[in-house]
Design a protein around this motif. Structure first.
Motif, PDB file in Angstrom:
ATOM      1  N   VAL B 241      -5.667  12.519  21.749  1.00 28.08           N
ATOM      2  CA  VAL B 241      -6.583  13.777  22.387  1.00 28.08           C
ATOM      3  C   VAL B 241      -7.526  14.339  21.472  1.00 28.08           C
ATOM      4  CG1 VAL B 241      -6.148  16.080  23.056  1.00 28.08           C
ATOM      5  CG2 VAL B 241      -4.648  14.572  23.906  1.00 28.08           C
ATOM      6  N   GLU B 242      -7.125  14.374  19.956  1.00 26.62           N
ATOM      7  CA  GLU B 242      -8.301  14.584  19.082  1.00 26.62           C
ATOM      8  C   GLU B 242      -9.407  13.601  19.058  1.00 26.62           C
ATOM      9  OE1 GLU B 242      -4.830  14.354  18.322  1.00 26.62           O
ATOM     10  OE2 GLU B 242      -4.640  16.356  18.302  1.00 26.62           O
ATOM     11  N   LYS B 243      -9.099  12.409  19.152  1.00 25.51           N
ATOM     12  CA  LYS B 243     -10.173  11.487  18.949  1.00 25.51           C
ATOM     13  C   LYS B 243     -11.315  11.630  20.314  1.00 25.51           C
ATOM     14  CE  LYS B 243      -9.306   7.246  16.494  1.00 25.51           C
ATOM     15  NZ  LYS B 243      -8.472   6.146  16.582  1.00 25.51           N
ATOM     16  N   LEU B 244     -10.551  11.885  21.297  1.00 23.94           N
ATOM     17  CA  LEU B 244     -11.167  12.171  22.830  1.00 23.94           C
ATOM     18  C   LEU B 244     -12.000  13.160  22.651  1.00 23.94           C
ATOM     19  CD1 LEU B 244     -10.541  10.583  25.271  1.00 23.94           C
ATOM     20  CD2 LEU B 244      -9.238  12.197  26.108  1.00 23.94           C
ATOM     21  N   ILE B 245     -11.636  14.419  22.047  1.00 19.72           N
ATOM     22  CA  ILE B 245     -12.468  15.704  21.951  1.00 19.72           C
ATOM     23  C   ILE B 245     -13.607  15.184  21.070  1.00 19.72           C
ATOM     24  CG2 ILE B 245     -12.426  17.976  20.907  1.00 19.72           C
ATOM     25  CD1 ILE B 245      -9.416  18.055  21.748  1.00 19.72           C
ATOM     26  N   GLU B 246     -13.512  14.476  19.917  1.00 17.79           N
ATOM     27  CA  GLU B 246     -14.519  14.106  19.157  1.00 17.79           C
ATOM     28  C   GLU B 246     -15.559  13.259  19.733  1.00 17.79           C
ATOM     29  OE1 GLU B 246     -14.468  11.130  15.520  1.00 17.79           O
ATOM     30  OE2 GLU B 246     -12.718  12.782  15.103  1.00 17.79           O
ATOM     31  N   GLN B 247     -15.068  12.275  20.521  1.00 14.43           N
ATOM     32  CA  GLN B 247     -15.894  11.529  21.191  1.00 14.43           C
ATOM     33  C   GLN B 247     -16.801  12.086  22.355  1.00 14.43           C
ATOM     34  OE1 GLN B 247     -16.650   8.123  21.766  1.00 14.43           O
ATOM     35  NE2 GLN B 247     -15.202   7.098  20.337  1.00 14.43           N
ATOM     36  N   PHE B 248     -16.043  13.211  22.816  1.00 14.45           N
ATOM     37  CA  PHE B 248     -16.771  14.079  23.847  1.00 14.45           C
ATOM     38  C   PHE B 248     -18.078  14.570  23.149  1.00 14.45           C
ATOM     39  CE2 PHE B 248     -17.877  18.011  25.990  1.00 14.45           C
ATOM     40  CZ  PHE B 248     -17.782  17.585  27.276  1.00 14.45           C
ATOM     41  N   SER B 249     -17.850  15.193  22.093  1.00 18.16           N
ATOM     42  CA  SER B 249     -19.116  15.732  21.576  1.00 18.16           C
ATOM     43  C   SER B 249     -20.135  14.953  21.069  1.00 18.16           C
ATOM     44  CB  SER B 249     -18.538  16.435  20.157  1.00 18.16           C
ATOM     45  OG  SER B 249     -17.382  17.296  20.364  1.00 18.16           O
ATOM     46  N   HIS B 250     -19.608  13.668  20.831  1.00 23.71           N
ATOM     47  CA  HIS B 250     -20.762  12.827  20.237  1.00 23.71           C
ATOM     48  C   HIS B 250     -21.302  12.501  21.530  1.00 23.71           C
ATOM     49  CE1 HIS B 250     -22.079   9.687  17.760  1.00 23.71           C
ATOM     50  NE2 HIS B 250     -21.783   8.799  18.817  1.00 23.71           N
ATOM     51  N   GLN B 251     -20.570  12.086  22.482  1.00 28.28           N
ATOM     52  CA  GLN B 251     -21.266  11.389  23.868  1.00 28.28           C
ATOM     53  C   GLN B 251     -22.266  12.531  24.352  1.00 28.28           C
ATOM     54  OE1 GLN B 251     -21.571   8.443  24.954  1.00 28.28           O
ATOM     55  NE2 GLN B 251     -20.549   7.445  23.500  1.00 28.28           N
ATOM     56  N   SER B 252     -21.767  13.727  24.631  1.00 31.21           N
ATOM     57  CA  SER B 252     -22.316  14.592  25.375  1.00 31.21           C
ATOM     58  C   SER B 252     -23.314  15.335  24.819  1.00 31.21           C
ATOM     59  CB  SER B 252     -21.388  15.467  26.260  1.00 31.21           C
ATOM     60  OG  SER B 252     -20.720  16.329  25.055  1.00 31.21           O
ATOM     61  N   GLY B 253     -23.215  15.475  23.275  1.00 32.57           N
ATOM     62  CA  GLY B 253     -24.100  16.190  22.568  1.00 32.57           C
ATOM     63  C   GLY B 253     -23.883  17.823  22.858  1.00 32.57           C
ATOM     64  N   GLU B 254     -22.589  17.961  23.077  1.00 33.62           N
ATOM     65  CA  GLU B 254     -22.199  19.407  23.357  1.00 33.62           C
ATOM     66  C   GLU B 254     -20.850  19.576  22.845  1.00 33.62           C
ATOM     67  OE1 GLU B 254     -22.139  20.981  27.307  1.00 33.62           O
ATOM     68  OE2 GLU B 254     -24.099  19.961  27.727  1.00 33.62           O
ATOM     69  N   ILE B 255     -20.326  20.602  22.358  1.00 37.76           N
ATOM     70  CA  ILE B 255     -18.933  20.824  21.823  1.00 37.76           C
ATOM     71  C   ILE B 255     -18.212  21.297  22.777  1.00 37.76           C
ATOM     72  CG2 ILE B 255     -17.837  22.265  20.500  1.00 37.76           C
ATOM     73  CD1 ILE B 255     -19.885  22.368  18.358  1.00 37.76           C
ATOM     74  N   LEU B 256     -17.101  20.670  22.955  1.00 39.68           N
ATOM     75  CA  LEU B 256     -16.109  20.814  24.132  1.00 39.68           C
ATOM     76  C   LEU B 256     -15.512  22.169  24.097  1.00 39.68           C
ATOM     77  CD1 LEU B 256     -14.857  19.188  26.686  1.00 39.68           C
ATOM     78  CD2 LEU B 256     -12.996  18.714  25.103  1.00 39.68           C
ATOM     79  N   ASP B 257     -16.020  23.218  24.733  1.00 40.71           N
ATOM     80  CA  ASP B 257     -15.494  24.440  24.723  1.00 40.71           C
ATOM     81  C   ASP B 257     -14.770  24.921  25.893  1.00 40.71           C
ATOM     82  OD1 ASP B 257     -17.280  24.468  26.432  1.00 40.71           O
ATOM     83  OD2 ASP B 257     -18.519  26.030  25.490  1.00 40.71           O
ATOM     84  N   ASN B 258     -14.171  23.810  26.559  1.00 42.68           N
ATOM     85  CA  ASN B 258     -13.402  24.178  27.960  1.00 42.68           C
ATOM     86  C   ASN B 258     -11.813  24.703  27.654  1.00 42.68           C
ATOM     87  OD1 ASN B 258     -12.281  23.894  30.422  1.00 42.68           O
ATOM     88  ND2 ASN B 258     -14.157  23.042  31.246  1.00 42.68           N
ATOM     89  N   ASP B 259     -11.602  25.864  27.713  1.00 42.48           N
ATOM     90  CA  ASP B 259     -10.118  26.277  27.354  1.00 42.48           C
ATOM     91  C   ASP B 259      -9.045  25.454  28.177  1.00 42.48           C
ATOM     92  OD1 ASP B 259     -11.380  27.982  25.745  1.00 42.48           O
ATOM     93  OD2 ASP B 259     -11.022  29.769  26.758  1.00 42.48           O
ATOM     94  N   ARG B 260      -9.531  25.439  29.589  1.00 38.66           N
ATOM     95  CA  ARG B 260      -8.331  24.837  30.277  1.00 38.66           C
ATOM     96  C   ARG B 260      -8.384  23.369  29.824  1.00 38.66           C
ATOM     97  NH1 ARG B 260      -9.721  23.354  35.619  1.00 38.66           N
ATOM     98  NH2 ARG B 260      -7.834  22.800  36.975  1.00 38.66           N
ATOM     99  N   LEU B 261      -9.257  22.695  29.399  1.00 39.55           N
ATOM    100  CA  LEU B 261      -9.017  21.158  28.776  1.00 39.55           C
ATOM    101  C   LEU B 261      -8.338  21.107  27.682  1.00 39.55           C
ATOM    102  CD1 LEU B 261     -12.304  19.145  29.621  1.00 39.55           C
ATOM    103  CD2 LEU B 261      -9.891  18.474  30.362  1.00 39.55           C
ATOM    104  N   LEU B 262      -8.702  22.282  26.588  1.00 38.84           N
ATOM    105  CA  LEU B 262      -8.170  22.096  25.189  1.00 38.84           C
ATOM    106  C   LEU B 262      -6.693  22.819  25.290  1.00 38.84           C
ATOM    107  CD1 LEU B 262     -11.367  23.123  23.258  1.00 38.84           C
ATOM    108  CD2 LEU B 262     -10.216  20.774  23.562  1.00 38.84           C
ATOM    109  N   LEU B 263      -6.625  23.782  25.962  1.00 34.94           N
ATOM    110  CA  LEU B 263      -5.213  24.464  25.685  1.00 34.94           C
ATOM    111  C   LEU B 263      -3.963  23.618  26.551  1.00 34.94           C
ATOM    112  CD1 LEU B 263      -6.275  28.010  26.103  1.00 34.94           C
ATOM    113  CD2 LEU B 263      -5.426  26.954  24.141  1.00 34.94           C
ATOM    114  N   SER B 264      -4.358  22.892  27.445  1.00 31.73           N
ATOM    115  CA  SER B 264      -3.294  22.297  28.058  1.00 31.73           C
ATOM    116  C   SER B 264      -2.733  21.046  27.211  1.00 31.73           C
ATOM    117  CB  SER B 264      -3.597  22.034  29.647  1.00 31.73           C
ATOM    118  OG  SER B 264      -4.949  21.121  29.521  1.00 31.73           O
TER     119      SER B 264
END
Lengths: 306, 264
Positions: B241-264
């Motif tokens: 999951v951690e790698k996924l979040i890291e990859q997301f920031s890298h790919q989208s150029g945005e920081i994943l700030d979606n509570d629903r995605l992160l908290l679940s």
């Protein structure tokens, strides 16, 4: 109430019950407020009166049913294909039917059927001749109820019922909801027209304005039936609608006996339906009011104990 | 078996609310694939499923199911091959009808519906057996209205309805999102079991990253109507999951700030 009035009301109730079952299909099964009813009822009566005048009282019932189906189909198409709201689609067809009905009746607002043979003459010469006006409607409504009960449990009937519950689910199950609505409204209005056809033969005339408020009478019958006889199973619901229609006639007859002028009939119908529709809200208010009262008393008692 | 070629879906085009929900998206799935889809709110996950199911017509591109072009075929026709379970437990069933009647409607999916009895004796027996396999005791409540069931029971029933006639493709749109965690887990297990037993091809949208990696054999992440990450096989096995979040920031150029995605 004297026996004669009582019997008349039951007879009328049994004939109007066919219309009430039609209203049950559109309002309850399809969950669609279909106002075509006011027009299709007269259409049935008009077709029936014209064909009776030409000496075809039995065929008249079949033709009236088909004509009603056509009227219902038009409403369904306006709603499903042209995306007109069901309420408005029904009103449009009802409006158009007024002119069509006049055309069917040969531009006369009233067709009398005095001395014309009707389906109520079918038992002439038999021992039960005197009871024809009771036996024939009773037989017809029982046959129709059983047919409808069977139909609503067929493959097609099941998806028509599901359409009123959840259109999204029906489409997800591979069924075109446009078709289920079309079939449902056609059958509903076919039955309404059949009822109109029988009423015309029963009272020996058809009148252009005899359909006014018919949808409300149908709805009143459905609701009275539901409230008094229950909604537990499908068969019970259908029987409840029929009994509701008879009961409605009895209530109206009673009101006449008590001296209500016939011109107040529509107002009384409107009030009955309003009360019936408001029932859930009134019940809830009453419950809340009672709860508040008992809570309040509890608090008073508690503070007294302290 | 499913081939999506450069589809685009724009809502309210030309208006101030114009939104490109799906942006030039392509996706190919093989028989037996179980694809999980994650992404933030408004990423286009549900829209993608709705485009496949035919709820929305796409504005550009093509969709093929088993080499057949279904881009313009209406929703109810596609439904004969596509099974669906919705996020809202109320959406998948007819509440005023019995469990048995609901299953009968589902079982007649591939047939033309006529005036034959809706429920046949032999079928009723089969429905009962299938319900028993769910392990929820629903087999003893065949004649009860679906409106009396809990959300979890309804989703289980909807799953059974979506798979009772083997679909070519099963679409699950956050079908456990409205359930409590314990029930959600139960329904997810049931989903996996049904997919495995029936050898189904499925797409599951979820907001739970852990579930996305735990279930299925391929995972895609969507962002602004595009697929930005696509994992399968060994590569996917190593992803956390951690790698996924890291990859997301890298790919989208945005920081994943979606509570629903992160908290679940």
């Amino acid at each position: 109430m004297n026996t004669l009035v009582l019997i008349d009301s039951v007879e009328l109730g049994l004939i109007y019950a066919i219309m009430a079952l039609g209203v049950f299909i559109s309002f309850r099964t399809l969950n669609m407020p279909d106002l075509t009813v006011d027009g299709s009822f007269v259409l049935g009566a008009a077709v029936s009166a014209v064909m009776c005048s030409n000496g075809n009282p039995q065929a008249a019932l079949g033709m009236a049913f088909i004509a009603g189906c056509a009227a219902g189909s038009v409403t369904a198409i306006l709603h499903t294909k042209l995306k007109i709201q069901p309420l408005l689609a029904g009103i449009l067809v009802m409006l158009g039917l007024w002119s069509i009905n006049l055309r069917v009746m040969g531009s006369k607002a009233n067709i009398p059927l005095i001395n014309k043979a009707t389906v109520f003459n079918l038992l002439d010469g038999t021992t039960i001749e005197a009871y024809a006006t009771m036996v024939i409607p009773a037989t017809i409504i029982i046959i129709i109820m059983l047919l409808l009960f069977y139909f609503l449990k067929t493959e097609l009937g099941l998806v028509i019922r599901a359409t009123g519950d959840n259109e999204q689910m029906v489409r997800a199950m591979g069924v075109n909801t446009d078709t289920t609505i079309l079939v449902g409204l056609a059958i509903a209005n076919g039955m309404v027209a059949l009822s109109g056809a029988l009423i015309a033969q029963y009272q020996s005339f058809a009148d252009i304005s005899m359909g006014t408020g018919m949808v409300i009478i149908g709805l009143a019958s459905v609701i009275i039936g539901e409230v008094i006889f229950g909604v537990k199973s499908l068969l019970r619901r259908l029987i409840a609608v029929i009994l509701g229609a008879v009961l409605y006639r009895l209530v109206i007859a009673m009101a006449f006996e008590l001296g209500m002028p016939p011109t107040d009939l529509k107002l009384v119908s409107a009030v009955i339906v309003t009360i019936a529709l408001a029932m859930p809200v009134i019940k809830e208010r009453l419950m809340t009011w009672r709860k508040r009262k008992t809570n309040h008393q509890g608090e008073v008692r508690k503070s007294a104990e302290n | 078996m499913l081939k999506i070629e450069r589809i685009t879906k724009i809502f309210a085009p030309g208006s101030i609310n114009e939104k490109t929900a799906i942006d030039d998206l392509s996706l190919t799935m093989n028989d037996g694939d179980f694809l999980t889809v994650i992404g933030g709110n408004g990423a286009g996950k549900s829209t993608l499923l709705n485009c496949i199911a035919g709820v929305f017509e796409v504005d550009a591109g093509h969709i093929y199911l088993d080499q057949k072009n279904i881009t313009f075929s209406p929703e109810y026709k596609r439904s004969k091959y596509i099974g669906r379970v919705f996020q809202n437990p109320l959406s998948g069933t007819a509440f005023d009808m019995t469990i048995e009647e609901n299953l009968a409607i589902a079982y007649a999916k591939a047939k033309t519906r006529g005036l034959k009895p809706g429920i046949k004796k032999a079928e009723a027996k089969m429905f009962k057996d299938k319900l028993a396999q769910l392990g929820l005791g629903l087999e003893d409540r065949m004649y009860q209205k679906v409106g009396l069931l809990s959300g979890g029971q309804r989703q289980a029933l909807t799953l059974l309805m979506a798979t009772i006639v083997k679909p070519r493709l099963l679409l699950l749109d956050e079908h456990t999102a409205a359930l409590d965690p314990a029930t959600a887990r139960q329904v997810l297990h049931l989903t996996r079991q049904l997919i495995k037993v029936n050898e189904l091809t499925a797409i599951m949208v979820t907001h739970n990253m852990k579930n996305a990696l735990e279930y299925g054999n391929r995972t895609i992440m969507m962002h602004e109507g595009r697929i930005i990450l696509d994992f399968a096989g060994e590569e996917r096995a190593k992803v956390t999951v951690e790698k996924l979040i890291e990859q997301f920031s890298h790919q989208s150029g945005e920081i994943l700030d979606n509570d629903r995605l992160l908290l679940s």
